[in-house]
Enzyme design. Structure first.
Site, PDB file in Angstrom:
ATOM      1  N   ASP A  20      29.993  41.741  37.241  1.00  0.00           N
ATOM      2  CA  ASP A  20      30.666  41.807  35.947  1.00  0.00           C
ATOM      3  C   ASP A  20      31.984  42.571  36.028  1.00  0.00           C
ATOM      4  O   ASP A  20      32.029  43.708  36.507  1.00  0.00           O
ATOM      5  CB  ASP A  20      29.762  42.466  34.916  1.00  0.00           C
ATOM      6  CG  ASP A  20      28.439  41.735  34.751  1.00  0.00           C
ATOM      7  OD1 ASP A  20      28.343  40.582  35.223  1.00  0.00           O
ATOM      8  OD2 ASP A  20      27.499  42.300  34.173  1.00  0.00           O
ATOM      9  N   ASP A  39      30.172  43.632  43.275  1.00  0.00           N
ATOM     10  CA  ASP A  39      29.622  43.716  41.929  1.00  0.00           C
ATOM     11  C   ASP A  39      30.027  42.439  41.207  1.00  0.00           C
ATOM     12  O   ASP A  39      30.995  41.773  41.595  1.00  0.00           O
ATOM     13  CB  ASP A  39      30.188  44.954  41.222  1.00  0.00           C
ATOM     14  CG  ASP A  39      29.786  45.029  39.764  1.00  0.00           C
ATOM     15  OD1 ASP A  39      28.589  44.929  39.466  1.00  0.00           O
ATOM     16  OD2 ASP A  39      30.701  45.184  38.924  1.00  0.00           O
TER      17      ASP A  39
END
Length: 272
Positions: free
Chosen positions: A21, A19
């Site tokens: 962020d 991922d």
């Protein structure tokens, strides 16, 4: 999806899915470019303030499903009518200054470690591909997959073609696995949010990074490792660091950003 299928993919390859962020970078990539968008007249000062407040909430408590849906609706409504090439040019021109200071040093080292072990590195993000793809390229990722907006006549319509979120991330991961021969039971995944439980559960080696409260609870229940990344350091400052992996990752970031920025900026000036 930024991926080219192999003609005859092996069926036991390994990938590390990250991922973006709060896992690789310390802020929301979708909101990080609000100031250059404002400078180009795409959004109002009020929108910049709203984005800053949203960043604060995101950093403070993460984002649950309802918050992600509100953010999605806000961003799609705001971007309707924007010129796609203009957005790509802005991201390319400002990528180095905006993203470089936000990247977790621990994430860079982990990415370098996976690459040294012969693993592919894949960035999987709910942010738009116009933002995610150049960041992934700068990080030296093998592939990336992100949210895609519907485009007509070179402009966003405000509708989504593919939302790389929740089960959508798993769909994209399985497509990549089929195209490139990844054995998901041997693959790795890293995320900070409980909304990425499907992504983490889809691989054999899930790890929670800077987890929100709900994900930390799920990681404890499932016996998953938990990592804390807290050191966003400019890659430029790491060029003189002693570990070879840090220097290599820094060089990849700087050269990737420079190539993307120079190409797109030149195209934009010619267009002007």
């Amino acid at each position: 999806m930024n991926a080219r299928p192999s003609a005859h993919p092996e069926r036991d390859r390994v990938a590390a899915f990250f991922d973006l962020d709060k896992t690789v970078i310390a802020k929301s990539s979708a909101l990080a470019f609000s100031k250059p968008f404002f400078a180009e007249g795409l959004i109002t000062r009020r929108s910049v303030l709203q984005s800053s407040y949203a960043q604060f909430l995101f950093l403070l408590s993460g984002a649950d499903h309802d918050q992600m849906e509100r953010m999605r609706a806000h961003l799609t409504n705001m971007t309707a009518g924007w010129d796609v090439e203009q957005i790509r040019a802005i991201v390319a021109e400002t990528l180095h200054d905006i993203v470089d200071p936000l990247i977790y040093a621990e994430a860079v080292d982990l990415i370098a470690d996976h690459r040294a072990r012969g693993h592919d590195v894949v960035i999987v993000s709910a942010s738009g591909e116009e933002v995610v793809t150049p960041i992934a390229t700068a990080l030296g990722a093998t592939h990336s997959t992100a949210t895609r907006m519907v485009v007509e006549d070179g402009r966003y319509t405000g509708e989504l073609e593919f939302y790389c979120y929740g089960d959508g991330k798993v769909e994209a991961m399985r497509e990549l696995a089929a195209s490139h021969g990844y054995d998901l039971t041997r693959c790795y995944a890293y995320s900070d949010s409980v909304t990425d439980l499907p992504m983490l559960a889809a691989v054999g080696h899930p790890t929670a990074v800077n987890p929100d409260r709900a994900l930390r609870r799920a990681a404890t229940e499932n016996g998953w490792p938990v990592l804390s990344f807290s050191n966003p350091v400019s890659m430029r400052s790491r060029l003189h660091a002693s570990p070879r992996s840090a220097a290599a990752a820094a060089a990849a970031l700087l050269s990737g950003a420079a190539v993307v920025g120079a190409f797109t900026y030149g195209a934009r000036r010619r267009k002007r």
